[in-house]
Design an enzyme around this catalytic site. Structure first.
Site, PDB file in Angstrom:
ATOM      1  N   ASP A  45       0.879  -1.162   0.000  1.00  0.00           N
ATOM      2  CA  ASP A  45       0.000   0.000   0.000  1.00  0.00           C
ATOM      3  C   ASP A  45       0.919   1.215   0.000  1.00  0.00           C
ATOM      4  O   ASP A  45       1.371   1.665   1.053  1.00  0.00           O
ATOM      5  CB  ASP A  45      -0.899  -0.009   1.236  1.00  0.00           C
ATOM      6  CG  ASP A  45      -1.812   1.207   1.286  1.00  0.00           C
ATOM      7  OD1 ASP A  45      -2.316   1.605   0.214  1.00  0.00           O
ATOM      8  OD2 ASP A  45      -1.986   1.769   2.378  1.00  0.00           O
ATOM      9  N   GLU A  93      -0.949  -1.219  -4.981  1.00  0.00           N
ATOM     10  CA  GLU A  93      -2.183  -0.474  -5.257  1.00  0.00           C
ATOM     11  C   GLU A  93      -1.947   0.521  -6.385  1.00  0.00           C
ATOM     12  O   GLU A  93      -0.988   1.283  -6.366  1.00  0.00           O
ATOM     13  CB  GLU A  93      -2.659   0.267  -4.010  1.00  0.00           C
ATOM     14  CG  GLU A  93      -3.957   1.040  -4.245  1.00  0.00           C
ATOM     15  CD  GLU A  93      -4.452   1.749  -3.002  1.00  0.00           C
ATOM     16  OE1 GLU A  93      -4.334   2.996  -2.958  1.00  0.00           O
ATOM     17  OE2 GLU A  93      -4.939   1.074  -2.077  1.00  0.00           O
ATOM     18  N   ASP A  95      -2.840   1.284   6.970  1.00  0.00           N
ATOM     19  CA  ASP A  95      -1.919   0.969   5.866  1.00  0.00           C
ATOM     20  C   ASP A  95      -1.493  -0.502   5.911  1.00  0.00           C
ATOM     21  O   ASP A  95      -1.281  -1.125   4.869  1.00  0.00           O
ATOM     22  CB  ASP A  95      -0.681   1.867   5.947  1.00  0.00           C
ATOM     23  CG  ASP A  95      -1.054   3.324   6.121  1.00  0.00           C
ATOM     24  OD1 ASP A  95      -1.214   4.016   5.101  1.00  0.00           O
ATOM     25  OD2 ASP A  95      -1.204   3.753   7.282  1.00  0.00           O
TER      26      ASP A  95
END
EC number: 3.1.21.10
Length: 200
Positions: A7, A68, A141
Site C-alpha cells: 500500500d 495499489e 496501511d
C-alpha cells in the site's frame, strides 16, 4: 504463491507478505509499515521506502508484488507521492525479475468484502476474519497491504486466464494476417501469370 502486498505512500507505506494455498486459503506471514518524516528530502524518503521493500524481497523471496494502483485522488500532491513510492518498489522488483501487478482500490475492496465501495473499517474487519487474526492489523496501511496481497491471491487465476485468452487471440490474429498475406501474394501471382498468357 507468495505475494508481497504494498500500500504505497510517502508518509506511511504498508508492506505485507501472504502465502496463498489451495482455493481461497491464505496465510499472513508478516506485515509492517515503513514511515518517513515529511521534512525529509523527497529523494531520501523514496530511498528509505525502496531499501525497506528491497530487504523484504531479498529476505522473503515473493513470487509477485501486488501494488495499489493510483486511480484518482482529490489531493494531487498525495497522489504523486503514492505513485512515486509505488514506482520505486516496482522498479526494485523488476530488477530482481519479480512479477508486478497493480490493483485499483475498488478491485481490492470487491475481492475482500464483495463490495467495491466498502469503507476501511469493513476491509479491516474482513481481513481480520479471513486471516484468523486475534486483533485487527493497525494502522490502516497495514490492513490495506494485507488486503492487496489477498486480492492478488484470489484474482491471480482469473488474471492468468485473461492473459492466456489475450495471448491466444493475438496468435490467432497473427495467423490470420499471415494467411491473408499469403492469399494476396498467391492471387497477385495468378493474375500476373494470366496476364502473361494473354499477351502470348
Amino acid at each position: 504463491m507468495r505475494v508481497m502486498g504494498v500500500d504505497p505512500g510517502l508518509t506511511r507505506c504498508g508492506i505485507s507478505l501472504v502465502d496463498g494455498g489451495l482455493g481461497r486459503s491464505v496465510t499472513a506471514l508478516d506485515v509492517d509499515v515503513v514511515r518517513t518524516p515529511p521534512d525529509m528530502p523527497l529523494a531520501q524518503r523514496l530511498l528509505r521506502i525502496s531499501d525497506a521493500a528491497e530487504h523484504w524481497m531479498d529476505t522473503h523471496g515473493p513470487d509477485v508484488i501486488a501494488i495499489e494502483r493510483v486511480f484518482s485522488q482529490n489531493n494531487v500532491r498525495t497522489a504523486m507521492g503514492t505513485a512515486q513510492a509505488g514506482g520505486v518498489i516496482a522498479l526494485a522488483a523488476a530488477r530482481r525479475g519479480i512479477e508486478v501487478c497493480f490493483h485499483t482500490p475498488s478491485e481490492v475492496k470487491a475481492a475482500v468484502t464483495g463490495s467495491g465501495s466498502a469503507d476501511k473499517a469493513q476491509v479491516t474487519g474482513m481481513i481480520t476474519r479471513i486471516l484468523g487474526l486475534q486483533q485487527a492489523p493497525k494502522p490502516a496501511d497495514a490492513a490495506d497491504a494485507l488486503a492487496l496481497a489477498i486480492c492478488h491471491c484470489w484474482r491471480a487465476p482469473m488474471i492468468a486466464r485473461m492473459a492466456e485468452a489475450e495471448r491466444r487471440a493475438a496468435e490467432q490474429q497473427r495467423q490470420f494476417k499471415a494467411r491473408l498475406a499469403t492469399a494476396r501474394r498467391d492471387g497477385a501471382g495468378r493474375t500476373a501469370n494470366s496476364g502473361r498468357k494473354e499477351t502470348r
